[in-house]
Design a protein around this motif. Structure first.
Motif, PDB file in Angstrom:
ATOM      1  N   UNK A 176       0.832  -1.200   0.000  1.00  0.00           N
ATOM      2  CA  UNK A 176       0.000   0.000   0.000  1.00  0.00           C
ATOM      3  C   UNK A 176       0.869   1.254   0.000  1.00  0.00           C
ATOM      4  N   UNK A 177       1.911   1.227   0.790  1.00  0.00           N
ATOM      5  CA  UNK A 177       2.807   2.375   0.841  1.00  0.00           C
ATOM      6  C   UNK A 177       3.556   2.543  -0.479  1.00  0.00           C
ATOM      7  N   UNK A 178       3.875   1.444  -1.139  1.00  0.00           N
ATOM      8  CA  UNK A 178       4.549   1.532  -2.441  1.00  0.00           C
ATOM      9  C   UNK A 178       3.647   2.200  -3.469  1.00  0.00           C
ATOM     10  N   UNK A 179       2.366   1.858  -3.443  1.00  0.00           N
ATOM     11  CA  UNK A 179       1.423   2.496  -4.370  1.00  0.00           C
ATOM     12  C   UNK A 179       1.284   3.989  -4.079  1.00  0.00           C
ATOM     13  N   UNK A 180       1.205   4.332  -2.798  1.00  0.00           N
ATOM     14  CA  UNK A 180       1.110   5.749  -2.430  1.00  0.00           C
ATOM     15  C   UNK A 180       2.361   6.513  -2.857  1.00  0.00           C
ATOM     16  N   UNK A 227       2.646   9.657  -5.418  1.00  0.00           N
ATOM     17  CA  UNK A 227       3.325  10.901  -5.063  1.00  0.00           C
ATOM     18  C   UNK A 227       4.371  11.274  -6.106  1.00  0.00           C
ATOM     19  N   UNK A 228       5.073  10.283  -6.623  1.00  0.00           N
ATOM     20  CA  UNK A 228       6.092  10.546  -7.645  1.00  0.00           C
ATOM     21  C   UNK A 228       5.440  11.095  -8.905  1.00  0.00           C
ATOM     22  N   UNK A 229       4.326  10.492  -9.295  1.00  0.00           N
ATOM     23  CA  UNK A 229       3.617  10.966 -10.492  1.00  0.00           C
ATOM     24  C   UNK A 229       3.132  12.397 -10.291  1.00  0.00           C
ATOM     25  N   UNK A 230       2.573  12.685  -9.122  1.00  0.00           N
ATOM     26  CA  UNK A 230       2.100  14.044  -8.830  1.00  0.00           C
ATOM     27  C   UNK A 230       3.249  15.047  -8.843  1.00  0.00           C
ATOM     28  N   UNK A 231       4.382  14.652  -8.292  1.00  0.00           N
ATOM     29  CA  UNK A 231       5.533  15.552  -8.260  1.00  0.00           C
ATOM     30  C   UNK A 231       6.053  15.825  -9.667  1.00  0.00           C
TER      31      UNK A 231
END
Length: 89
Positions: free
Chosen positions: A63-67, A71-75
């Motif tokens: 779950x944390x890997x998906x989050x 976050x990387x995509x948003x950044x």
């Protein structure tokens, strides 16, 4: 605060045993003076063993890997909007 008390009690117990061994002739003085060094070395080995076991049993968190990926995509999108090249996708 409880951990400090436990550590201090352990140090006092170890010190009293060491002083007792120094005062009695159960163990030769040449070996007794080296006991603190042996204790520090064995404590370091124990610490390395615990770190190694912790690394071997390191839990995976999907779950944390998906989050993190989100976050990387948003950044990347945010930086692209600001005109900064973030590399190829």
């Amino acid at each position: 605060m409880k951990h400090v008390v436990k550590i201090m009690a352990l140090l006092v117990a170890i010190s009293s045993i060491w002083v007792g061994l120094l005062q009695t002739s159960i163990i030769p003085h040449s070996h007794t003076w080296l006991l603190p060094i042996y204790f520090v070395v064995s404590l370091g080995c124990y610490g390395l063993l615990m770190v190694g076991i912790g690394l071997m049993r390191f839990p995976t968190c999907p779950q944390e890997a998906l989050l993190l990926q989100q976050d990387i995509i948003e950044a990347k999108e945010f930086l692209k909007q600001k005109g900064i090249d973030v590399g190829s996708d």
